[in-house]
Design an enzyme around this catalytic site. Structure first.
Site, PDB file in Angstrom:
ATOM      1  N   ASN A  46     -30.869  36.607  75.946  1.00  0.00           N
ATOM      2  CA  ASN A  46     -31.275  36.875  77.322  1.00  0.00           C
ATOM      3  C   ASN A  46     -30.614  38.113  77.926  1.00  0.00           C
ATOM      4  OD1 ASN A  46     -33.084  34.832  77.159  1.00  0.00           O
ATOM      5  ND2 ASN A  46     -31.792  33.301  78.174  1.00  0.00           N
ATOM      6  N   ARG A  91     -42.656  36.026  77.248  1.00  0.00           N
ATOM      7  CA  ARG A  91     -42.588  35.736  78.673  1.00  0.00           C
ATOM      8  C   ARG A  91     -42.001  36.891  79.484  1.00  0.00           C
ATOM      9  NH1 ARG A  91     -42.704  32.402  82.872  1.00  0.00           N
ATOM     10  NH2 ARG A  91     -40.992  32.884  84.251  1.00  0.00           N
ATOM     11  N   CYS A 117     -42.108  29.937  76.951  1.00  0.00           N
ATOM     12  CA  CYS A 117     -41.661  28.584  76.626  1.00  0.00           C
ATOM     13  C   CYS A 117     -42.421  27.506  77.407  1.00  0.00           C
ATOM     14  CB  CYS A 117     -40.180  28.476  77.024  1.00  0.00           C
ATOM     15  SG  CYS A 117     -39.120  28.153  75.648  1.00  0.00           S
ATOM     16  N   ASP A 169     -30.237  25.368  79.708  1.00  0.00           N
ATOM     17  CA  ASP A 169     -30.460  25.631  78.272  1.00  0.00           C
ATOM     18  C   ASP A 169     -29.552  24.768  77.390  1.00  0.00           C
ATOM     19  OD1 ASP A 169     -32.189  27.574  79.076  1.00  0.00           O
ATOM     20  OD2 ASP A 169     -30.854  29.259  78.681  1.00  0.00           O
TER      21      ASP A 169
END
Ligand code: EPU
Length: 441
Positions: free
Chosen positions: A24, A94, A118, A309
């Site tokens: 990320n 995404r 996702c 997460d």
């Protein structure tokens, strides 16, 4: 195509894991590189499916991107030729909506599809679109094509306050703020350390971005030029996956490099669960089975809380706890796709209802009054897990399922390896190094 893992579980995992770079951060530094002049060198970029797909996407726009070493990526965007993100990539990646920033910077207008990604809830980008509009971007959405058409009418300027924070939203608006030397202020921001790493990268190339209490002020962003290569931070999600697996399997694994402040809420939960946690040296932590695992209650929340997460990994650890645990997911709706799969292994998990005062404030997604949500699970510990055929439907759930199969006696098949590999570099090799029996079939 080989897209499954064959896993023989039941062994304690022992050894060392060297963490890869954070997915990320990698994705955002690659996108932001398209706003720089000249070559941009990024180090510690994980070779994972999301990164490889994004590289294909930016190449389709005319950028150059090549790995010069295993994890060193060099990007040059001087020949960007297209301002339209192909639907084929848009639906797969995404973060492709973050290309609004470099494409608007380069062309003044762009066409970006509504993002896919996702399967962890509706994941709208309404707050982000509002933010773009507030900073002066004109946006139209075509419901027939599913494309946003964005145009810069004047240099972005002013202020935007997120109703509820958004991680990628904070990052995208910050990048929009780079398009001007006027002051841009973003308030009620997300505080994830991955955002700090992105700021470090942009400031090292000449931007002036300051983070103050819950706000970001961008006062200079034009003419970004890299002076030296940038090394991205380690993946703390990867650490959590291997650390919980180590303890749940009654093993002993050393993991690093990692800065303690990136994982402090995770360490607290591990200690509450009675896991062995020891800081070794040089940003390395040892996670080991010490004594009976205690049940715990986890409530996810943005940084500095226990990350959303991490909750699927938390659930895996709790399968081995001596008692009943609760996980309450506050950030995303629909993040329990792993529950039905874990039941195939013999796990005892139920959805439960916990009354919440002011759910529209308590939850971070857009809570609808009359909609039914399943945000809480109760896990019975001491599960004797057996083998099964499991199906991965989202990234973090996938890692949890592969870990559960590593805990279960017998040979399991886990389908959907490419979804797990969207975010985990060398998963098979790393597990094998710890003594796990896994192969791709
Ligand atoms: N939301 C909206 N509208 C918006 C923006 C967000 O309703 O305009 C909702 C989301 O649906 C969610 C909540 O607000 O329910 C928080 O979403 P946020 O925007 O903060 O999440 P994100 O930026 O989409 C990033 C990570 C996620 C991580 C979250 C939380 C990336 C590429 N993704 O998502 O990572 O879980 O922040 O920290 O950075 C993963 O790596 O597996 C992953 C899902």
């Amino acid at each position: 195509m080989t897209d499954s893992y064959l896993i023989s579980g039941g062994k304690p995992l022992k050894g060392e894991v060297i963490l890869s770079g954070a997915k990320n951060v990698a994705l955002k530094t690659i996108i932001a590189a398209l706003m720089f002049k000249g070559d941009v060198t990024l180090k510690n970029i994980p070779k994972i499916n999301d990164v490889l797909d994004l590289i294909e996407l930016i190449k389709s726009l005319g950028a150059k991107a090549n790995f010069t070493e295993k994890n060193t990526l060099v990007i040059n965007s001087s020949n960007l030729k297209s301002n339209r993100v192909d639907l084929q990539y848009g639906s797969k990646i995404r973060v492709s909506f973050m290309l609004f920033a470099p494409l608007l910077n380069h062309f003044g207008e762009c066409f970006v599809p509504n993002p896919g990604g996702c399967r962890i809830g509706a994941r709208p980008i309404d707050r982000i679109i509002k933010g773009l509009v507030a900073l002066g971007v004109k946006i139209d959405y075509d419901t027939e094509t599913g494309y946003y058409h964005a145009k810069i009418l004047k240099k972005p300027v002013g202020k935007y306050r997120f109703e509820k924070p958004s991680h990628t939203g904070t990052e995208l608006l910050m990048m929009i703020g780079l398009m001007t030397d006027e002051k841009v202020q973003i308030e009620n921001i997300a505080n994830e350390p991955e955002i700090d790493d992105l700021i470090l990268y942009l400031n090292s190339a000449g931007a002036i971005i300051k983070e103050e209490k819950n706000k970001i002020i961008i006062s200079k962003g034009l003419e970004l030029i890299q002076k030296e290569s940038f090394t991205i931070m380690s993946d703390r999600n990867e650490l959590v996956t291997y650390a919980t697996l180590a303890v749940a399997s009654r093993g002993d694994v050393t993991i690093g490099p990692i800065d303690e402040k990136l994982i402090s809420s995770f360490l607290e939960i591990m200690r509450q669960a009675g896991a062995g946690v020891e800081e070794i040296s040089n940003y390395k932590y040892r996670f080991f089975y010490k004594s009976e695992i205690k049940p715990i209650n986890i409530e996810t929340s943005p940084h500095p809380g226990f990350m959303t997460d991490w909750q699927p990994s938390g659930a895996i650890l709790m399968l081995k706890a001596n008692g009943e645990s609760i996980i309450h997911e506050r950030v995303f709706e629909n993040r329990f796709s792993y529950v039905e799969e874990l039941k195939k292994l013999g796990a005892k998990i139920d959805f439960v209802n916990i009354a919440v005062e002011n759910p529209e404030i308590f939850y971070h997604f857009n809570h609808e009054k009359d909609k039914k949500y399943q945000q809480t699970i109760k896990i019975q510990g001491n599960s004797e897990l057996h083998n099964a055929i499991l199906n991965i439907s989202d990234l973090r759930a996938g890692a949890a399922l592969a870990c559960a199969a590593l805990l279960a006696e017998g040979e399991s098949v886990v389908n959907g390896a490419s979804i797990l590999e969207r975010g985990y570099e060398d998963f098979v090799e790393k597990v094998k190094k710890l003594g796990g029996e896994i192969r791709k079939v």
